[in-house]
Write an enzyme that holds these catalytic residues in place. Sequence first.
Site, short mmCIF file in Angstrom:
data_model
loop_
_atom_site.label_atom_id
_atom_site.label_comp_id
_atom_site.label_asym_id
_atom_site.label_seq_id
_atom_site.Cartn_x
_atom_site.Cartn_y
_atom_site.Cartn_z
N ASP A 169 -28.26 -8.49 38.91
CA ASP A 169 -26.66 -8.71 38.79
C ASP A 169 -26.27 -9.09 40.15
O ASP A 169 -26.94 -7.90 41.03
CB ASP A 169 -26.89 -7.36 38.39
CG ASP A 169 -25.76 -6.74 37.90
OD1 ASP A 169 -24.57 -7.64 38.62
OD2 ASP A 169 -24.85 -6.16 37.56
N LEU A 170 -26.08 -9.95 40.98
CA LEU A 170 -25.27 -9.96 41.81
C LEU A 170 -23.80 -9.23 42.43
O LEU A 170 -23.44 -9.14 43.55
CB LEU A 170 -24.50 -11.64 41.88
CG LEU A 170 -25.54 -12.29 41.91
CD1 LEU A 170 -25.09 -13.83 40.66
CD2 LEU A 170 -26.18 -13.01 42.86
N ASN A 225 -22.29 -20.13 42.07
CA ASN A 225 -21.28 -20.51 40.93
C ASN A 225 -20.90 -19.52 39.74
O ASN A 225 -20.11 -19.21 39.15
CB ASN A 225 -23.01 -20.97 40.01
CG ASN A 225 -21.61 -21.33 38.66
OD1 ASN A 225 -21.12 -22.34 38.63
ND2 ASN A 225 -22.71 -20.51 37.53
N TYR A 284 -9.07 -12.33 39.20
CA TYR A 284 -9.85 -14.02 38.95
C TYR A 284 -9.29 -14.70 39.95
O TYR A 284 -9.89 -15.61 41.04
CB TYR A 284 -10.06 -14.19 38.06
CG TYR A 284 -10.92 -15.54 37.84
CD1 TYR A 284 -12.40 -14.70 37.43
CD2 TYR A 284 -9.99 -16.93 37.58
CE1 TYR A 284 -12.69 -16.72 36.92
CE2 TYR A 284 -11.09 -18.16 37.48
CZ TYR A 284 -11.95 -18.09 37.32
OH TYR A 284 -12.83 -18.54 37.17
N ALA A 317 -9.73 -13.82 43.68
CA ALA A 317 -10.86 -13.95 44.44
C ALA A 317 -11.30 -15.38 44.24
O ALA A 317 -11.53 -15.91 45.56
CB ALA A 317 -11.82 -13.99 43.18
N ILE A 366 -12.94 -27.08 31.60
CA ILE A 366 -14.07 -27.50 32.03
C ILE A 366 -14.89 -26.88 30.34
O ILE A 366 -14.62 -25.56 30.46
CB ILE A 366 -15.64 -26.98 32.46
CG1 ILE A 366 -14.67 -27.91 34.69
CG2 ILE A 366 -16.53 -27.95 32.94
CD1 ILE A 366 -14.00 -29.12 34.27
N1 NAD Z 1 -15.38 -23.67 32.63
C1 NAD Z 1 -13.97 -23.54 33.56
O1 NAD Z 1 -12.89 -24.22 32.90
C2 NAD Z 1 -13.77 -23.50 35.04
C3 NAD Z 1 -12.63 -23.63 35.34
C4 NAD Z 1 -12.49 -23.29 37.06
C5 NAD Z 1 -13.54 -22.60 37.75
N2 NAD Z 1 -14.91 -22.63 36.85
C6 NAD Z 1 -15.39 -22.14 37.95
O2 NAD Z 1 -17.01 -22.26 37.48
C7 NAD Z 1 -18.02 -21.67 38.26
C8 NAD Z 1 -18.80 -21.35 36.41
O3 NAD Z 1 -17.84 -21.23 35.00
P1 NAD Z 1 -18.40 -21.19 34.04
O4 NAD Z 1 -17.30 -21.59 33.12
O5 NAD Z 1 -19.61 -21.79 33.55
O6 NAD Z 1 -18.74 -19.89 33.78
P2 NAD Z 1 -19.30 -18.61 32.92
O7 NAD Z 1 -19.03 -17.30 32.41
O8 NAD Z 1 -19.76 -19.31 31.43
O9 NAD Z 1 -20.39 -18.41 33.35
C9 NAD Z 1 -21.37 -17.23 34.44
C10 NAD Z 1 -22.09 -17.60 34.78
O10 NAD Z 1 -22.42 -16.10 35.53
C11 NAD Z 1 -23.56 -15.32 34.83
N3 NAD Z 1 -22.74 -14.07 35.42
C12 NAD Z 1 -22.14 -13.30 35.03
N4 NAD Z 1 -21.91 -11.86 35.82
C13 NAD Z 1 -23.30 -12.12 36.69
C14 NAD Z 1 -23.59 -11.50 37.55
N5 NAD Z 1 -22.84 -10.08 37.79
N6 NAD Z 1 -24.81 -11.32 37.98
C15 NAD Z 1 -25.35 -12.74 38.00
N7 NAD Z 1 -25.10 -13.39 36.67
C16 NAD Z 1 -23.60 -13.63 36.12
C17 NAD Z 1 -22.97 -15.36 33.24
O11 NAD Z 1 -23.72 -14.83 32.89
C18 NAD Z 1 -23.25 -16.54 33.55
O12 NAD Z 1 -24.06 -17.57 33.05
C19 NAD Z 1 -17.97 -20.23 38.09
O13 NAD Z 1 -17.54 -19.91 39.04
C20 NAD Z 1 -16.17 -20.70 37.54
O14 NAD Z 1 -15.00 -19.59 37.85
C21 NAD Z 1 -14.84 -22.48 35.57
#
Ligand code: NAD
Length: 255
Positions: free
Chosen positions: A70-71, A97, A162, A165, A195
């Site tokens: 847990d980060l 990420n 969010y 951040a 995405i």
């Molecule tokens: N999907 C999109 O449309 C989108 C758009 C812009 C930016 N992003 C960025 O890209 C990155 C990935 O996005 P995503 O959509 O795959 O996110 P997601 O929420 O699908 O996945 C995030 C991952 O982080 C893990 N996580 C969450 N809290 C955690 C914690 N406390 N400790 C360890 N792991 C933890 C989750 O379990 C998950 O596997 C993120 O930084 C997000 O902000 C995504």
Amino acid sequence: MSGWATYPSLEGRVVVVTGGATGIGAAIVEGFAAQRAQVVFLDVQEDAAADLSGRLQKDGLKPPVFFSCDLTLADQLQETVSKILSRFGMVDVLVNNAANDARHSVDEVTPESWDQMMAVNLKHQFFMTRAVVPAMRRAGRGSIINMSSISWVIPSTGVPVYVTAKAAIVGLTRTLAHELGGDNIRVNCVMPGAIATERQRRLWLTEEYKAEVLKRQALKRLIEPEEVARLVLFLASDDSAAITNQSYVIDGGWV
Ligand SMILES: NC(=O)c1ccc[n+]([C@@H]2O[C@H](COP(=O)([O-])OP(=O)(O)OC[C@H]3O[C@@H](n4cnc5c(N)ncnc54)[C@H](O)[C@@H]3O)[C@@H](O)[C@H]2O)c1
């Protein structure tokens, strides 16, 4: 991933991906595994992590190493990095990420929920970086890729902490690029648009939102996690050796 670029400089490199069990992080883990890198990923979703590892192994890729972490907990983060360093001796690439884009209104944010959302979306990017930098300094190289978002440029609504951040991550990237550039450690940022991850499809990507996305994008199709991963691979590889301090938008041309 045949048909896409292969980066010889990534073979055997130790790559740490946070939040690598699902979504874009999982595509990044898979992308580096396909480059024959030694991938280590951190997440709180243990079942999803096991599924991903099993899938990659079945595909004949080098199995990634998973640490449940847990980060948002500073001690767990530091302990996990210590374990990675004692096992591999090095971190060549760090992909910050992990995030959580759970919806929240301006009115419902409390001082506690603010701290928690900053912890899951911003704080660990700094502390993960600081934890791996001594090893990168010793090796005389490193590439750090921070995941931001276009959400603060658009700007998105309904996720104010969010978005704050994600804006801060661009500033973090730029200052760390200058703090660490003298040690040949590069720091770049990726700003995805909408995405089509499994979570986005399940929670937010309604027909109505999809129509809005396609209206705003120049490209009239959804952008896939693997496409973000390919940009991350480039930024991690020696092909981008002169690139640092930059933020790359990957959003299908959102206006
Ligand atoms: N999907 C999109 O449309 C989108 C758009 C812009 C930016 N992003 C960025 O890209 C990155 C990935 O996005 P995503 O959509 O795959 O996110 P997601 O929420 O699908 O996945 C995030 C991952 O982080 C893990 N996580 C969450 N809290 C955690 C914690 N406390 N400790 C360890 N792991 C933890 C989750 O379990 C998950 O596997 C993120 O930084 C997000 O902000 C995504």
